[in-house]
Design a protein around this motif. Structure first.
Motif, PDB file in Angstrom:
ATOM      1  N   GLN A  26       0.928  -1.314  -0.062  1.00  0.00           N
ATOM      2  CA  GLN A  26      -0.100  -0.052   0.183  1.00  0.00           C
ATOM      3  C   GLN A  26       0.921   1.265   0.024  1.00  0.00           C
ATOM      4  O   GLN A  26       0.531   2.280  -0.800  1.00  0.00           O
ATOM      5  N   ALA A  27       1.891   1.189   0.683  1.00  0.00           N
ATOM      6  CA  ALA A  27       3.016   2.306   0.830  1.00  0.00           C
ATOM      7  C   ALA A  27       3.519   2.558  -0.605  1.00  0.00           C
ATOM      8  O   ALA A  27       3.524   3.866  -0.990  1.00  0.00           O
ATOM      9  N   ALA A  28       3.896   1.627  -1.306  1.00  0.00           N
ATOM     10  CA  ALA A  28       4.359   1.440  -2.629  1.00  0.00           C
ATOM     11  C   ALA A  28       3.323   2.342  -3.543  1.00  0.00           C
ATOM     12  O   ALA A  28       3.753   3.011  -4.437  1.00  0.00           O
ATOM     13  N   GLN A  29       2.359   1.932  -3.399  1.00  0.00           N
ATOM     14  CA  GLN A  29       1.045   2.313  -4.329  1.00  0.00           C
ATOM     15  C   GLN A  29       0.979   3.810  -4.066  1.00  0.00           C
ATOM     16  O   GLN A  29       0.866   4.780  -4.879  1.00  0.00           O
ATOM     17  N   GLN A  30       0.976   4.287  -2.802  1.00  0.00           N
ATOM     18  CA  GLN A  30       0.426   5.659  -2.538  1.00  0.00           C
ATOM     19  C   GLN A  30       1.793   6.623  -2.854  1.00  0.00           C
ATOM     20  O   GLN A  30       1.524   7.636  -3.547  1.00  0.00           O
ATOM     21  N   ARG A  31       3.011   6.132  -2.924  1.00  0.00           N
ATOM     22  CA  ARG A  31       4.249   6.987  -3.254  1.00  0.00           C
ATOM     23  C   ARG A  31       4.407   6.657  -4.777  1.00  0.00           C
ATOM     24  O   ARG A  31       5.382   7.620  -5.423  1.00  0.00           O
ATOM     25  N   GLY A  32       4.197   5.665  -5.500  1.00  0.00           N
ATOM     26  CA  GLY A  32       4.302   5.585  -6.750  1.00  0.00           C
ATOM     27  C   GLY A  32       5.709   4.976  -7.139  1.00  0.00           C
ATOM     28  O   GLY A  32       6.313   4.988  -8.204  1.00  0.00           O
ATOM     29  N   THR A  33       6.595   4.941  -6.022  1.00  0.00           N
ATOM     30  CA  THR A  33       8.000   4.443  -6.242  1.00  0.00           C
ATOM     31  C   THR A  33       8.229   3.697  -5.190  1.00  0.00           C
ATOM     32  O   THR A  33       7.749   3.474  -4.028  1.00  0.00           O
ATOM     33  N   GLY A  34       9.622   2.883  -5.159  1.00  0.00           N
ATOM     34  CA  GLY A  34      10.215   2.358  -4.168  1.00  0.00           C
ATOM     35  C   GLY A  34       9.536   1.228  -3.513  1.00  0.00           C
ATOM     36  O   GLY A  34       8.528   0.645  -4.103  1.00  0.00           O
ATOM     37  N   ILE A  35      10.082   0.750  -2.515  1.00  0.00           N
ATOM     38  CA  ILE A  35       9.630  -0.684  -1.895  1.00  0.00           C
ATOM     39  C   ILE A  35       9.358  -1.819  -2.748  1.00  0.00           C
ATOM     40  O   ILE A  35       8.230  -2.032  -3.050  1.00  0.00           O
ATOM     41  N   ALA A  36      10.359  -2.654  -2.901  1.00  0.00           N
ATOM     42  CA  ALA A  36      10.387  -3.866  -3.869  1.00  0.00           C
ATOM     43  C   ALA A  36       9.390  -4.769  -2.936  1.00  0.00           C
ATOM     44  O   ALA A  36       9.388  -4.848  -1.754  1.00  0.00           O
ATOM     45  N   LYS A  37       8.441  -5.408  -3.754  1.00  0.00           N
ATOM     46  CA  LYS A  37       7.428  -6.417  -3.204  1.00  0.00           C
ATOM     47  C   LYS A  37       8.280  -7.443  -2.577  1.00  0.00           C
ATOM     48  O   LYS A  37       8.891  -8.016  -3.142  1.00  0.00           O
ATOM     49  N   ARG A  38       7.624  -7.813  -0.998  1.00  0.00           N
ATOM     50  CA  ARG A  38       8.379  -9.230  -0.577  1.00  0.00           C
ATOM     51  C   ARG A  38       7.140  -9.901  -0.193  1.00  0.00           C
ATOM     52  O   ARG A  38       5.945  -9.522   0.308  1.00  0.00           O
ATOM     53  N   SER A  39       7.262 -11.135  -0.288  1.00  0.00           N
ATOM     54  CA  SER A  39       6.189 -12.263   0.020  1.00  0.00           C
ATOM     55  C   SER A  39       6.344 -12.409   1.832  1.00  0.00           C
ATOM     56  O   SER A  39       7.201 -12.021   2.406  1.00  0.00           O
ATOM     57  N   HIS A  40       5.263 -13.098   2.046  1.00  0.00           N
ATOM     58  CA  HIS A  40       5.125 -13.095   3.639  1.00  0.00           C
ATOM     59  C   HIS A  40       6.015 -14.166   4.145  1.00  0.00           C
ATOM     60  O   HIS A  40       6.885 -13.984   5.322  1.00  0.00           O
ATOM     61  N   LEU A  41       6.576 -15.167   3.197  1.00  0.00           N
ATOM     62  CA  LEU A  41       7.596 -16.035   3.562  1.00  0.00           C
ATOM     63  C   LEU A  41       8.956 -15.478   3.753  1.00  0.00           C
ATOM     64  O   LEU A  41       9.769 -15.725   4.702  1.00  0.00           O
ATOM     65  N   TYR A  42       9.210 -14.522   2.930  1.00  0.00           N
ATOM     66  CA  TYR A  42      10.561 -13.832   2.921  1.00  0.00           C
ATOM     67  C   TYR A  42      10.536 -13.000   4.368  1.00  0.00           C
ATOM     68  O   TYR A  42      11.622 -13.060   4.949  1.00  0.00           O
ATOM     69  N   VAL A  43       9.549 -12.156   4.533  1.00  0.00           N
ATOM     70  CA  VAL A  43       9.718 -11.425   5.697  1.00  0.00           C
ATOM     71  C   VAL A  43       9.497 -12.187   7.095  1.00  0.00           C
ATOM     72  O   VAL A  43      10.396 -12.007   8.062  1.00  0.00           O
ATOM     73  N   SER A  44       8.851 -13.429   6.959  1.00  0.00           N
ATOM     74  CA  SER A  44       8.903 -14.344   8.124  1.00  0.00           C
ATOM     75  C   SER A  44      10.350 -14.884   8.350  1.00  0.00           C
ATOM     76  O   SER A  44      10.635 -14.909   9.396  1.00  0.00           O
ATOM     77  N   ALA A  45      11.120 -14.984   7.485  1.00  0.00           N
ATOM     78  CA  ALA A  45      12.190 -15.621   7.403  1.00  0.00           C
ATOM     79  C   ALA A  45      13.304 -14.660   8.052  1.00  0.00           C
ATOM     80  O   ALA A  45      14.108 -14.950   9.070  1.00  0.00           O
ATOM     81  N   LYS A  46      13.222 -13.256   7.651  1.00  0.00           N
ATOM     82  CA  LYS A  46      13.965 -12.391   8.127  1.00  0.00           C
ATOM     83  C   LYS A  46      13.730 -12.314   9.791  1.00  0.00           C
ATOM     84  O   LYS A  46      14.413 -12.133  10.596  1.00  0.00           O
TER      85      LYS A  46
END
Length: 236
Positions: A26-46
């Motif tokens: 949502q933040a990326a859509q609002q700004r129109g730039t940045g924040i590469a999309k990540r999966s919940h599995l990737y975030v969970s691993a971190k």
């Protein structure tokens, strides 16, 4: 506003992963730039690796950031910084960045910490932490890092310029380069003493300027007088 707790994410926070990913998108859509999309599995691993910081208020995630490593740990990126819309402009982003920076320095003390961003607020936060603007050529050459930009809507700019630049600005903290000491904040007495010294210096300078002008004027008059005197002498 409810109390906010910022902590290193762990197994107890994995169930927040999908909500955090949604917040990033949502933040990326609002700004129109940045924040590469990540999966919940990737975030969970971190989270499971202890490489993320999470901010929680009323048992709800309101901010997040995680660590990525490149080039066998020689380069570290603090990525995915996001703050819930209701908690923006409160200083929360600065506090999260400070915590993830501290965690990065603890886990990878010799690594260069870098990031790319389009946010002026993030640039200011990075600058306060000791980051300096750098060209993209100074960032990691690890292909996996640049692949992470593929989900950004501006990826075509990056590819057209052969990864030399994009809408993002690259910034880096290099532990091998000592930071310049911060200017000491003076109290009122010290400020007054500095002001008096300045005024004294100005007085001396102005006095010297006046003296030079007087000497110059006298020299000019002397030349005129000599010229006038010589003009009266008859020549054969």
């Amino acid at each position: 506003m409810s109390e906010i707790k910022i902590t290193i994410a762990g197994e107890a926070h994995v169930h927040f992963a999908e909500e955090i990913c949604s917040m990033m998108e949502q933040a990326a859509q609002q700004r129109g730039t940045g924040i590469a999309k990540r999966s919940h599995l990737y975030v969970s691993a971190k989270m499971m690796e202890g490489k993320a910081v999470i901010a929680i208020s009323d048992n709800t995630p309101v901010g997040f950031c995680y660590i990525e490593t490149w080039g066998h740990g020689k380069h570290v990126a603090n990525s995915g910084l996001v703050v819930h819309p209701d908690f923006r402009n409160t200083g929360l982003a600065r506090d999260i960045k400070a915590e993830i920076f501290k965690l990065s320095r603890k886990k990878f003390p010799e690594a260069r910490i870098f990031g790319i961003t389009t946010s002026l607020a993030v640039m200011k936060i990075n600058s306060d932490l000791g980051y300096k603007p750098v060209t993209f050529s100074e960032l990691t050459t690890d292909e996996d890092f640049w692949k992470g930009c593929q989900s950004c809507r501006n990826y075509d700019i990056l590819t057209r310029t052969n990864r030399s630049h994009c809408l993002c600005t690259g910034m880096m903290f290099d532990p091998s380069k000592p930071a310049k000491p911060a200017n000491k904040k003076l109290n009122k007495e010290e400020q007054w003493e500095r002001f008096k010294r300045f005024m004294k210096f100005q007085g001396i300078k102005e006095g010297a300027d006046r003296l030079r002008q007087k000497i110059k004027n006298k020299s000019g008059n002397l030349k005129i007088n000599k010229s006038s005197w010589l003009s009266k002498i008859s020549l054969f």
